[in-house]
Design an enzyme around this catalytic site. Structure first.
Site, mmCIF file in Angstrom:
data_model
loop_
_atom_site.group_PDB
_atom_site.id
_atom_site.type_symbol
_atom_site.label_atom_id
_atom_site.label_comp_id
_atom_site.label_asym_id
_atom_site.label_seq_id
_atom_site.Cartn_x
_atom_site.Cartn_y
_atom_site.Cartn_z
ATOM 1 N N CYS A 187 0.834 -1.206 0.000
ATOM 2 C CA CYS A 187 0.000 0.000 0.000
ATOM 3 C C CYS A 187 0.873 1.262 0.000
ATOM 4 O O CYS A 187 2.092 1.214 0.145
ATOM 5 C CB CYS A 187 -0.921 -0.007 1.208
ATOM 6 N N ALA A 214 2.984 1.825 3.036
ATOM 7 C CA ALA A 214 4.180 0.973 3.037
ATOM 8 C C ALA A 214 5.309 1.624 2.245
ATOM 9 O O ALA A 214 6.472 1.600 2.656
ATOM 10 C CB ALA A 214 3.858 -0.400 2.465
ATOM 11 N N ARG A 228 12.768 -6.100 8.151
ATOM 12 C CA ARG A 228 13.108 -6.747 6.880
ATOM 13 C C ARG A 228 14.497 -6.367 6.406
ATOM 14 O O ARG A 228 14.785 -6.294 5.252
ATOM 15 C CB ARG A 228 12.047 -6.503 5.822
ATOM 16 N N HIS A 237 6.031 6.438 -2.327
ATOM 17 C CA HIS A 237 7.371 6.954 -2.623
ATOM 18 C C HIS A 237 7.279 8.438 -2.960
ATOM 19 O O HIS A 237 8.038 9.255 -2.477
ATOM 20 C CB HIS A 237 7.988 6.244 -3.834
HETATM 21 FE FE1 CFM Z 1 13.072 0.480 -5.243
HETATM 22 FE FE2 CFM Z 1 13.507 -0.863 -3.195
HETATM 23 FE FE3 CFM Z 1 12.548 -1.876 -5.445
HETATM 24 FE FE4 CFM Z 1 11.028 -0.238 -3.975
HETATM 25 FE FE5 CFM Z 1 9.991 -2.216 -2.479
HETATM 26 FE FE6 CFM Z 1 12.450 -2.817 -1.676
HETATM 27 FE FE7 CFM Z 1 11.506 -3.801 -3.944
HETATM 28 MO MO1 CFM Z 1 10.546 -4.633 -1.662
HETATM 29 S S1 CFM Z 1 12.483 0.994 -3.202
HETATM 30 S S2 CFM Z 1 11.256 -0.363 -6.088
HETATM 31 S S3 CFM Z 1 9.138 -0.302 -2.847
HETATM 32 S S4 CFM Z 1 14.470 -1.219 -5.026
HETATM 33 S S5 CFM Z 1 10.685 -2.650 -0.533
HETATM 34 S S6 CFM Z 1 14.239 -1.641 -1.317
HETATM 35 S S7 CFM Z 1 12.686 -4.755 -2.456
HETATM 36 S S8 CFM Z 1 9.437 -3.950 -3.540
HETATM 37 S S9 CFM Z 1 12.244 -3.876 -6.082
#
Ligand code: CFM
Length: 541
Positions: free
Chosen positions: A58, A61, A92, A191
């Site tokens: 979400c 998150a 995590r 983000h």
């Molecule tokens: Fe960027 Fe990430 Fe990623 Fe991310 Fe994420 Fe992640 Fe991810 Mo999980 S910021 S887009 S929202 S690299 S938490 S540290 S691992 S989904 S591929």
């Protein structure tokens, strides 16, 4: 069954109702590069159809868990029911390392207003104020961030007004985020909201500049499994000063004076491109896309930074570091390649890693047959050149676009347009650009946006890949099908995988996983013998 990706695509959407099938068909494409370098269009960053089991998270998150949470001394308070705070507790593996044992580190805490029915009915602002006050008295942090969860938006608590008032009362920086879980179609909206608030409330607060010659920020690196530590060490060995990382292993002070750096190196384009863009406009700091996943990727990224600063001593240092690291990498790579060559991988991760980790698999001689993002946008798939043609729908318009202007007193163009053009021509440096995942993939591979659980299972049955990379939600379902699953969100307590050392770790671990015979014996009681293509005869029963 055929391995024709077009037939498989039809098969994946076959069970859906007509309208859903039509929509999903636009989110699943078979790669095909045209001579001009263009790739097929993919539908992405749209709502998941109700009823589909998605792997997305979400907005809250993305804001709290991903972008702000890893900063160790910003005290994060979740305004909402206890579950939201609990499930975003950073267990995590965002690692952090305060320089002194006495330095603040709040990462291990999970603070929440524990909203209950009473606040949902009568409002939660009073409880939020009390929580901020209590947290301040306990920890005396430099900054407090307040995150909104779904009920906060629904009942209309004004977290920003509360934050403003508490900022005045306590004399520290307090800021809020309207990052209710439902605010966007995925964590991607979170983000953007996090980037905006960092830009408004933190970046640029402290003009103290340090004297080093080559100063950069690393954007979009969250120090999962210690990746950030490896990159920091590499940069230091080359003589490059890391001013701030957004936001792995970061602290408030480093973010506040990050505008004193001379280059923004962007790892995860999806989660932080907004900060990169805004810092360019306001302070004149150019950004370059880098990828420290994979040995080749790391060497290339270091060289890009070297070319940008264009200094013979720095270039020599970078080449020395690469030369020191490569023999070790090559030795392990040759060993594993002999056992892994030609084996297949699938990668379904958030918005960057499904691209970045293909570099590592390539280096091992493995083939990525299918990949996708949970919440990437078209530019993450097809490259930023498609941005002018991206349709901005109501969901995206819901997220504020900050109007950013040049800071007349602090703007300093690090490179003139002419210098940038010259650097781009000589060294192929692509300023303010990301080419996306698809242009780097072979033809006839499947790219799937926001993959559903049903599609995951069918893909696994049809392709039987040697390894599937995803997260905890998929992990055990995948392994019950006899296919090893590597988590790329948390690394299964492995890692780091960044840089040269990380590449060696990854080669070894994937080699072990794809060559472990135990998977051929996995068979649920109700199943016929598992029809695995690489199943040794003796293992049939
Ligand atoms: Fe960027 Fe990430 Fe990623 Fe991310 Fe994420 Fe992640 Fe991810 Mo999980 S910021 S887009 S929202 S690299 S938490 S540290 S691992 S989904 S591929």
């Amino acid at each position: 069954m055929t391995n024709d990706p077009r037939a498989i695509k039809d098969e994946l959407v076959q069970l859906y109702p007509k309208r859903v099938a039509r929509k999903r068909a636009e989110q699943i494409v078979v790669t095909e590069r045209q001579t001009d370098g263009s790739v097929p269009e993919i539908k992405s960053n749209v709502r998941t159809s109700p009823g589909i089991i998605t792997q997305r998270g979400c907005t809250y998150a993305g804001c709290k868990g991903v972008v702000i949470g890893p900063s160790r001394d910003i005290l994060s308070i979740t305004h909402g029911p206890i579950g939201c705070g609990f499930y975003s507790w950073l267990t995590r593996r965002n690692q952090t390392r305060p320089p002194l044992p006495t330095d603040d580190n709040f990462i291990t805490y999970c603070l929440s207003t524990d909203m209950t029915e009473e606040q949902i009915v009568f409002g939660g602002e009073k409880k939020l104020k009390a929580a901020i006050k209590e947290a301040y008295e306990l920890f005396h942090p430099k900054a407090i961030a307040v995150f909104s969860t779904c009920p906060v938006g629904l009942i209309g608590d004004d977290v920003h007004a509360v934050a403003r008032q508490m900022k005045e009362d306590l004399g520290i920086n307090v800021f809020g985020f309207s990052c209710e879980g439902y605010r966007g179609v995925s964590q991607s909206a979170g983000h953007h909201i996090a980037n905006n608030a960092l830009f408004k409330n933190v970046i640029g607060l402290d003009d103290t500049a340090t004297p080093e010659k080559f100063k950069i920020n690393l954007l979009g690196e969250y120090n999962i499994g210690g990746d950030g530590f490896v990159i920091e060490e590499l940069l230091a060995r080359c003589g490059i000063k890391l001013v701030a990382t957004f936001s792995g292993n970061s602290n408030y002070g480093s973010l506040a004076h990050s505008h004193t750096a001379d280059l923004n190196a962007v790892m995860c384009h999806r989660s932080i491109n907004y900060v990169a863009e805004m810092m360019e406009k306001k302070f004149g700091i150019p950004w370059l896309k880098v990828n420290f996943i994979g040995a080749e990727g790391s060497a290339k990224s270091l060289r890009k930074i070297g070319q940008y600063f264009d200094d013979p001593e720095l270039t020599a240092n970078i080449e020395r570091v690469i030369a020191e690291e490569m023999p070790g990498v090559d030795a392990v790579r040759e060993q594993v390649k002999a056992r892994c060559q030609g084996k297949t991988a699938m990668l379904f991760v958030g918005g960057s890693r499904a691209h970045h980790y293909q570099v590592l698999f390539n280096e091992m001689g493995m083939v990525t047959v299918a990949a996708g993002y949970e919440f990437g946008h078209r530019d993450d798939y097809e490259g930023r050149k498609v941005l002018p043609t991206v349709k901005v729908d109501a969901d995206s318009r819901n997220i504020e676009e900050l109007e950013v202007e040049r800071d007349e007193t602090r703007y300093r163009a690090r490179k003139s347009d002419g210098e940038k053009a010259q650097l781009a021509a000589i060294n192929d440096l692509e300023f303010m650009d990301y080419k996306g995942m698809m242009p780097e993939m072979e033809d006839d591979r499947l790219v799937i946006d926001d993959i559903s659980h049903h599609e995951t299972e069918r893909l696994l049955e049809l392709y039987k890949p040697a390894i599937f990379c995803a997260g905890i939600k998929e992990k055990y379902a995948v392994q019950k099908m006899g296919i090893p699953c590597k988590q790329l969100h948390s690394y299964d307590y492995g890692g780091p995988y960044a840089g040269f050392k990380g590449a060696i770790n990854f080669y070894r671990e994937v080699d072990r996983m794809v060559n472990m015979k135990v998977w051929f014996f996995v068979k649920a009681p109700w199943q016929q013998p598992a029809p695995h293509p690489e199943q040794p005869q003796a293992a049939a029963d």
